[in-house]
Design a protein around this motif. Structure first.
Motif, PDB file in Angstrom:
ATOM      1  N   LEU A 391      -0.167  12.247  -4.911  1.00  0.00           N
ATOM      2  CA  LEU A 391       0.997  12.156  -4.028  1.00  0.00           C
ATOM      3  C   LEU A 391       0.767  11.204  -2.864  1.00  0.00           C
ATOM      4  O   LEU A 391       1.693  10.551  -2.383  1.00  0.00           O
ATOM      5  N   THR A 392      -0.495  11.111  -2.415  1.00  0.00           N
ATOM      6  CA  THR A 392      -0.803  10.271  -1.256  1.00  0.00           C
ATOM      7  C   THR A 392      -0.978   8.809  -1.650  1.00  0.00           C
ATOM      8  O   THR A 392      -0.427   7.903  -0.997  1.00  0.00           O
ATOM      9  N   GLN A 393      -1.717   8.562  -2.720  1.00  0.00           N
ATOM     10  CA  GLN A 393      -2.047   7.192  -3.094  1.00  0.00           C
ATOM     11  C   GLN A 393      -1.047   6.584  -4.077  1.00  0.00           C
ATOM     12  O   GLN A 393      -0.613   5.449  -3.893  1.00  0.00           O
ATOM     13  N   LEU A 394      -0.679   7.341  -5.107  1.00  0.00           N
ATOM     14  CA  LEU A 394       0.206   6.783  -6.136  1.00  0.00           C
ATOM     15  C   LEU A 394       1.661   6.770  -5.694  1.00  0.00           C
ATOM     16  O   LEU A 394       2.376   5.789  -5.912  1.00  0.00           O
ATOM     17  N   LEU A 395       2.114   7.850  -5.067  1.00  0.00           N
ATOM     18  CA  LEU A 395       3.500   7.922  -4.600  1.00  0.00           C
ATOM     19  C   LEU A 395       3.664   7.500  -3.147  1.00  0.00           C
ATOM     20  O   LEU A 395       4.794   7.464  -2.640  1.00  0.00           O
ATOM     21  N   GLN A 396       2.536   7.233  -2.481  1.00  0.00           N
ATOM     22  CA  GLN A 396       2.554   6.736  -1.091  1.00  0.00           C
ATOM     23  C   GLN A 396       3.296   7.676  -0.132  1.00  0.00           C
ATOM     24  O   GLN A 396       4.058   7.234   0.726  1.00  0.00           O
ATOM     25  N   LEU A 397       3.046   8.987  -0.279  1.00  0.00           N
ATOM     26  CA  LEU A 397       3.690   9.960   0.601  1.00  0.00           C
ATOM     27  C   LEU A 397       2.887  10.257   1.858  1.00  0.00           C
ATOM     28  O   LEU A 397       3.353  10.982   2.732  1.00  0.00           O
ATOM     29  N   GLY A 398       1.658   9.757   1.956  1.00  0.00           N
ATOM     30  CA  GLY A 398       0.842   9.943   3.149  1.00  0.00           C
ATOM     31  C   GLY A 398       0.544  11.407   3.420  1.00  0.00           C
ATOM     32  O   GLY A 398       0.224  12.174   2.516  1.00  0.00           O
ATOM     33  N   LEU A 399       0.690  11.805   4.675  1.00  0.00           N
ATOM     34  CA  LEU A 399       0.400  13.181   5.068  1.00  0.00           C
ATOM     35  C   LEU A 399       1.315  14.180   4.377  1.00  0.00           C
ATOM     36  O   LEU A 399       0.912  15.318   4.111  1.00  0.00           O
ATOM     37  N   TYR A 400       2.528  13.747   4.047  1.00  0.00           N
ATOM     38  CA  TYR A 400       3.452  14.661   3.371  1.00  0.00           C
ATOM     39  C   TYR A 400       2.978  14.972   1.956  1.00  0.00           C
ATOM     40  O   TYR A 400       3.233  16.062   1.428  1.00  0.00           O
ATOM     41  N   GLY A 401       2.280  14.044   1.326  1.00  0.00           N
ATOM     42  CA  GLY A 401       1.715  14.292   0.016  1.00  0.00           C
ATOM     43  C   GLY A 401       0.616  15.335   0.062  1.00  0.00           C
ATOM     44  O   GLY A 401       0.534  16.227  -0.802  1.00  0.00           O
ATOM     45  N   ILE A 402      -0.241  15.258   1.098  1.00  0.00           N
ATOM     46  CA  ILE A 402      -1.327  16.237   1.243  1.00  0.00           C
ATOM     47  C   ILE A 402      -0.769  17.620   1.532  1.00  0.00           C
ATOM     48  O   ILE A 402      -1.209  18.624   0.954  1.00  0.00           O
TER      49      ILE A 402
END
Length: 509
Positions: A391-402
Motif C-alpha cells: 500500500l505504501t510503495q506500490l499504491l503510493q498511499l504513504g502513511l495512510y497505507g501503513i
C-alpha cells in the motif's frame, strides 16, 4: 459486580486518564523542544527494543498463569517453584539481553534514517531503553501477586507513580540541562525503579506465604514455562509485526520526519489500546479462576459480559477521538499536523471494532492453548508487513497505507479469528460472542455522529469548546448506557442503590 472488580476497573480508568493527560501535555512539549525527527526516533528505538520480547515472552507471558492456577488449586509448593525459577531465569536472561543491546547500539545508526546530529543521542537512548525493557521483564514476576489476589489496582498504583516520576524527571532534565533524546528513556528507567519499589512492597503483602529459596529454583519448572511460552513467543512475534512495526517501516520507506509525525499520531491510538488492555486484564483473574474451578459455563457467561462492558468502556473515547480528530490535531500539535486527522480517524474507527474482544485473549491461555493463536498471529503479522509495503510503495498511499494495513490485519485477528477460536475451544456456537457487540458499536456510532453534527454547524477553535463537546457527549453516552446497555433489573438495582446512598447521606447530616 463485586467491590474488588469495581476497585480494579476504577483504578485502571484513573490510571488511563492520568496517562492520557501526561501524553497530551508531554507530547507537544517534547516535539517542540527536541523536534519532530527526534521525537520519532525516541519511539522507534523503544519499539525496536520491544522486539526482544519475542525472547522474553516464553517466560513472562505464562508465569502468571501457571503460578495462579497452581496457587488456586492449593499447590503452594509448585507455585513457589514456578515463581522462584522465573526470577532467577529472568535476571540471567536480562543481563545477557542488555549486553546485546549495548552491542547493537553501535550498528543502529547504520540501519536507520538517523540525522548525523542525533546519532550519538540515539545510541544512548537505545541502551537506556534496553535497561528499561529488562527492568519490566523482571517486574513481570512481581505482577503475579496482584493478579493471583485479584487486586490489580495495586499494579495501577505502580503505573501511576511510574508516570509521575517519568514526567517530573523529563521536565527537570529539560530545564536544567540541554534537552536530549536519551533523557526520555532515562526518566522512564527512574520511574520504573520507583514502581518496582511499590511492587515489591505489595508483593510481600499480598502473598506473604511466598519466600524465595534456592531449593525452589527448578530447571524442570523453568522448562515447563518455556515449553508453554514458546508458542506465546511466536504469537508475540506476530503481535510485534502488526502493532510495533509501523514506525520502523515508516522510517525505512518514507523517512525520519514522517516517522516523527506518525509517532505523534500514534499517541492516542496507543492510549486507547492501553485502556482496552488494562480493562481486559481486569477480567483475566476471574477467567483463570473459573477455569481452575472447572466452571466452563460460568467462564463463557463471564467472557461474554466482559466483551460487552469492555466495548462500552472503549467505545466512548474511541468515537470521541475519531469524531473530534480535526480540531484535536489543530489545537494539540498545530496547523502542520491538522491534515493528518484522517490517520487518526482510521485508527479510531477500527479500534472501536477490535478492542472490545481483548478479554477473549485470556481464554486460550487459561485452557493452555497457545499453538493455534501463535501461528495465526504470526501469519497475520507477516501479512501486515506485506500489506504495508504494497500500500505504501506500490499504491503510493504513504502513511495512510501503513495505517490501513494495520487496520485490516487487526480486524481479521480480533473480529474473525479470536471469537471463532474461543467458541471452538469452549465448545460453543461460533457466533456466541458477536451479539454482545451490538450495543457498544451503536454507542460509538451515536457519539461519532454527535461530534460530526456539532462540527458541521460550529467551528471548534479552543480547548474549552473541545472539552465542552466532550462533556456533553459524555452525558449523552451515560444516558445511552442507562437506557440501552443495562437490563431492566440492572437499572432497578442502580436506582435502588442511588436512593439508599441519598438516604444514608441525609441521615448523616
Amino acid at each position: 459486580m463485586n467491590r474488588t472488580f469495581l476497585y480494579n476497573v476504577s483504578a485502571n480508568i484513573i490510571t488511563f486518564i492520568l496517562m492520557m493527560l501526561m501524553s497530551v501535555c508531554l507530547t507537544p512539549y517534547i516535539v517542540h523542544t527536541l523536534g519532530v525527527e527526534a521525537f520519532g526516533l525516541i519511539h522507534l528505538t523503544q519499539n525496536m527494543i520491544n522486539y526482544l520480547s519475542v525472547i522474553t515472552a516464553s517466560l513472562s507471558a505464562v508465569v502468571v498463569r501457571f503460578f495462579s492456577v497452581a496457587a488456586h488449586k492449593g499447590e503452594m509448593e509448585q507455585a513457589q517453584r514456578y515463581l522462584a525459577s522465573y526470577f532467577v531465569s529472568s535476571i540471567f536472561l536480562s543481563i545477557s539481553l542488555f549486553l546485546l543491546c549495548v552491542l547493537l547500539s553501535h550498528q543502529l545508526v547504520d540501519w536507520l534514517h538517523v540525522p548525523a546530529y542525533l546519532a550519538k543521542d540515539t545510541q544512548i537512548a537505545f541502551m537506556l531503553g534496553g535497561l528499561l525493557f529488562m527492568l519490566n521483564f523482571v517486574m513481570s514476576g512481581i505482577g503475579a501477586a496482584p493478579f493471583y489476589a485479584n487486586k490489580l489496582y495495586v499494579s495501577s498504583v505502580g503505573q501511576a507513580i511510574q508516570m509521575f516520576c517519568r514526567a517530573l524527571v523529563i521536565v527537570f532534565l529539560f530545564t536544567v540541562t540541554t534537552p536530549a533524546i536519551w533523557h526520555i528513556p532515562l526518566a522512564a528507567v527512574i520511574g520504573s525503579f520507583a514502581a518496582m519499589g511499590i511492587g515489591i512492597y505489595y508483593f510481600k503483602k499480598l502473598i506473604p506465604w511466598f519466600s524465595f529459596q534456592w531449593r525452589h529454583v527448578s530447571l524442570s519448572s523453568s522448562l515447563t514455562l518455556v515449553r508453554s511460552g514458546v508458542w506465546h513467543s511466536l504469537e508475540q512475534m506476530g503481535i510485534l509485526l502488526f502493532l510495533q512495526i509501523d514506525l520502523l517501516m515508516t522510517n525505512l520507506l518514507i523517512g525520519a520526519e514522517a516517522t516523527g509525525q506518525y509517532a505523534a499520531i500514534l499517541q492516542f491510538p496507543l492510549l486507547l489500546r492501553t485502556l482496552a488492555g488494562t480493562l481486559a486484564v481486569v477480567f483475566a483473574p476471574t477467567i483463570t479462576k473459573l477455569y481452575s474451578n472447572q466452571d466452563e459455563q460460568g467462564l463463557i457467561r463471564y467472557a461474554a459480559k466482559a466483551i460487552k462492558w469492555s466495548g462500552l468502556f472503549v467505545a466512548f473515547p474511541a468515537a470521541l477521538l475519531g469524531g473530534l480528530a480535526g480540531p484535536l490535531m489543530l489545537l494539540w500539535l498545530g496547523p502542520a499536523f491538522e491534515e493528518l486527522k484522517w490517520l487518526l480517524m482510521i485508527h479510531a474507527a477500527y479500534l472501536c471494532l477490535t478492542l472490545m474482544f481483548l478479554p477473549l485473549t485470556y481464554v486460550p491461555p487459561a485452557f493452555n492453548r497457545f499453538k493455534v493463536p501463535a501461528v495465526v498471529t504470526l501469519i497475520l503479522g507477516a501479512s501486515n508487513v506485506l500489506f504495508a509495503y504494497g500500500l505504501t510503495q506500490l499504491l503510493q498511499l504513504g502513511l495512510y497505507g501503513i495505517a490501513s494495513a494495520g487496520a485490516i490485519v487487526l480486524l481479521m485477528k480480533n473480529i474473525v479469528f479470536l471469537p471463532f477460536y474461543t467458541a471452538k475451544i469452549t465448545k460453543q456456537k461460533s457466533t456466541i460472542f458477536y451479539k454482545h457487540t451490538v450495543v457498544p458499536l451503536l454507542g460509538a456510532v451515536f457519539i461519532w455522529g454527535f461530534c460530526a453534527c456539532i462540527q458541521a454547524v460550529y467551528d471548534v477553535t479552543s480547548w474549552w469548546e473541545l472539552f465542552c463537546i466532550g462533556g456533553i457527549g459524555f452525558i449523552l453516552y451515560m444516558g445511552y448506557l442507562y437506557l440501552l446497555a443495562g437490563t431492566k433489573q440492572e437499572r432497578i438495582q442502580l436506582m435502588r442503590k442511588v436512593k439508599q446512598a441519598a438516604a444514608a447521606r441525609a441521615v448523616s447530616r
